[in-house]
Enzyme design. Structure first.
Site, mmCIF file in Angstrom:
data_model
loop_
_atom_site.group_PDB
_atom_site.id
_atom_site.type_symbol
_atom_site.label_atom_id
_atom_site.label_comp_id
_atom_site.label_asym_id
_atom_site.label_seq_id
_atom_site.Cartn_x
_atom_site.Cartn_y
_atom_site.Cartn_z
ATOM 1 N N HIS A 1 29.332 40.613 74.673
ATOM 2 C CA HIS A 1 29.840 40.282 73.335
ATOM 3 C C HIS A 1 30.897 41.288 72.912
ATOM 4 C CE1 HIS A 1 29.733 39.058 69.042
ATOM 5 N NE2 HIS A 1 29.370 37.902 69.550
ATOM 6 N N ASP B 1 23.627 38.304 68.075
ATOM 7 C CA ASP B 1 24.360 39.477 67.612
ATOM 8 C C ASP B 1 23.433 40.222 66.651
ATOM 9 O OD1 ASP B 1 26.156 37.680 68.716
ATOM 10 O OD2 ASP B 1 27.530 37.712 67.053
ATOM 11 N N HIS C 1 22.251 31.783 66.662
ATOM 12 C CA HIS C 1 22.643 31.706 65.249
ATOM 13 C C HIS C 1 23.874 30.828 65.122
ATOM 14 C CE1 HIS C 1 25.271 34.827 66.807
ATOM 15 N NE2 HIS C 1 25.951 34.874 65.686
ATOM 16 N N HIS D 1 27.025 30.961 64.157
ATOM 17 C CA HIS D 1 28.429 31.345 64.116
ATOM 18 C C HIS D 1 29.120 30.540 65.215
ATOM 19 C CE1 HIS D 1 28.014 35.449 61.868
ATOM 20 N NE2 HIS D 1 28.355 34.452 61.050
ATOM 21 N N HIS E 1 21.543 40.097 61.405
ATOM 22 C CA HIS E 1 22.955 39.765 61.449
ATOM 23 C C HIS E 1 23.355 39.160 60.110
ATOM 24 C CE1 HIS E 1 26.701 39.340 63.461
ATOM 25 N NE2 HIS E 1 26.672 38.032 63.618
ATOM 26 N N ASP F 1 31.282 30.954 67.501
ATOM 27 C CA ASP F 1 31.423 31.417 68.889
ATOM 28 C C ASP F 1 30.112 31.314 69.669
ATOM 29 O OD1 ASP F 1 30.625 33.461 67.071
ATOM 30 O OD2 ASP F 1 31.022 35.001 68.578
ATOM 31 N N HIS F 2 29.056 30.839 69.009
ATOM 32 C CA HIS F 2 27.780 30.656 69.696
ATOM 33 C C HIS F 2 27.349 29.186 69.761
ATOM 34 C CE1 HIS F 2 26.666 35.015 69.938
ATOM 35 N NE2 HIS F 2 27.673 35.051 69.086
#
Lengths: 334, 334
Positions: free
Chosen positions: B301, B243, B93, B95, B173, B97-98
């Protein structure tokens, strides 16, 4: 109860004594920070030894970041510098190893509820590239990211406040690039408390005396300022030059700075490659330092090809002995 | 000279013996890699302990990256996995941090003269966001970045080759998110060399026997396949779920996988926060593992609030004992 009273009185006395000391002796003036923190000093290819470029200059507890390569936010955390004191970021040029860390760091600032505006000084293209990213990844940011477009090929003051000014240093690289010259503003002289007491100088005169005025006593005697004050330390200066072809033209602008950071991507044996990629060798960095009569040189932006940077240090020291190596987590008082 | 001859003959004998062993005994089948490497297992706020999310699944020396947070390229270097074997990247996804590590890693791949296309499987928005960045920062890249738009809310096979298939696992999410289910394809049976020799099976029949055929001797005797082969190991599977809100609906899809990675951002004490931010607790991760009857659970995570992840492990183990903690540089054979 009486014991408690004496304890408090004693504590107050110590605090007042320290305050008096602080006002009197110039040694305490050194407490005003002008400290360079290296977060990353590698070049385009990050390695396990060197992070991508980023530095933080701490001037009297205001933090100024210069460049922001990938991984900068973790290095900033490691440095234990206070995130909240960082309000100004200067980007030398738009190669990834100097700006890929911005989006992640800004995103983190959003999550930790920063509210103060964040000012970024960079080539206009950065704003164009980052706006869609910020709109998507950092929706509802609790602060503004304010971009200040700079023209790297022009020598201009891009930042100025009561303690420091920042000027661009036009450099020669594969795309518009500049360094940054940080100049501290002069600090008022330090008053000599004993003399102030002796001549019964009233409180309202203190600032004027700090700024150089003489004092006229009630009987008309003039007390020269030099008897009442100790001159403050001369203002400090830091010049950051990365990335650039050997460029003696910058010498006049950075003349006599206290600390010069100059990139030294290669050794002289790679001089041809340095020219093609528009970088400098350690020897060339040292030559710039020498002709600019700087007090100290720090070299960095090391190519990933060198397993040990000491060879670069040795080469620079032959020309300019007061050279040091940049290194992650190095913190140096200018 | 004679000594040299015997040395060489002896070496040849050993090599042939090992080859024969390799063909005969299934233990050597385990040499086929199916290995998970954790590059980062922190959550949104990177810390000094945990990098942003990224993993690499090594299936028979083909590398599949899952998510690519900031700093992934340095972690990849640290892992000593071969950059050139990585051709497929799956992004769960959008975000930061990914996926913030993609641009830096691709830029580095360009500098180290990669030529093979790089395939990225992600929500269509990633392509829109990255194209301008690639055009600016990675001009003249010597390979193509091929984006494969996926629809995270739909369960679909997004990748398939002769050794593995990858299917999306729709998750819940704050924005369209999916996990990925990696299923190894069955490997042919292992032939028993002694039996092959004994029945004088000709070379051209070997592959057919590996794939399950019986052998008919010249005199018409049928030798059943089970006498000639040892079954290969059952195909392995790995499910990556990050997530997500606690979502029992995924249970049917990931039933019985050899390894389940499930996010465990919070402890049960933060269950309300987990719900609001659409994340899971360690206990919830373990419950998913239990109801899905998976062989092993890895949690990761982790929220930056926990100084020690052992509390998360303990909570999960209460429900599902065969749980381990993800950790940077951890490499595990599935």
């Amino acid at each position: 109860m009486t014991g408690r009273f004496y304890q408090t009185a004693y504590l107050n006395f110590i605090i007042l004594y320290l305050l008096a000391l602080h006002l009197t002796f110039p040694i305490f003036a050194h407490m005003e920070k002008f400290e360079l923190n290296i977060l990353g000093c590698g070049s385009a290819l990050p390695t396990m030894r060197h992070n991508a470029t980023s530095q933080v200059l701490n001037i009297r507890e205001k933090l100024f970041m210069i460049d922001c390569g990938e991984g900068t936010q973790v290095q900033l955390r490691r440095s234990r510098l206070k995130f909240s004191r960082l309000n100004h970021i200067f980007i030398s040029h738009l190669h990834g190893d100097h700006c890929f860390g911005l989006i992640g760091m800004i995103s983190t600032f959003g999550m930790i509820e920063r509210t103060a505006d964040l000012h970024i000084y960079a080539h206009a293209d950065l704003q164009k590239l980052m706006r869609p990213q910020l709109d998507f990844f950092c929706k509802g940011l609790p602060f503004d990211v304010v971009f200040h477009d700079i023209n790297p090929v022009e020598r201009t003051v891009v930042y100025d406040d009561r303690s420091v000014s920042v000027e661009t240093i036009p450099l020669k690289h594969r795309l518009p690039t500049c360094g940054f010259l940080f100049r501290e503003k002069p600090v008022p002289n330090h008053i000599i408390r004993d003399m102030i007491d002796f001549y019964k100088v009233p409180l309202f005169m203190i600032n004027r005396i700090k700024n150089g005025e003489d004092f006229v006593c009630d009987d008309g005697t003039v007390i020269p300022n030099s008897k009442l004050t100790i001159p403050s330390d001369p203002p400090r200066s830091y010049a950051y030059c990365s990335d650039t072809l050997y460029n003696p033209e910058i010498s006049e602008q950075i003349k006599g700075v206290d600390l010069l950071f100059h990139e030294a991507t290669f050794l002289e044996t790679e001089k041809a490659r340095a020219k093609v990629t528009m970088h400098s060798t350690a020897r060339q960095a040292a030559e710039i330092a020498k002709m600019s009569d700087v007090k100290k040189l720090m070299i960095g932006h090391f190519s990933a090809r060198y397993d040990d940077d000491l060879c670069l240090l040795a080469e620079a020291k032959e020309i300019f002995p007061d050279t040091i190596l940049a290194n992650e987590n190095l913190s140096i008082n200018v």
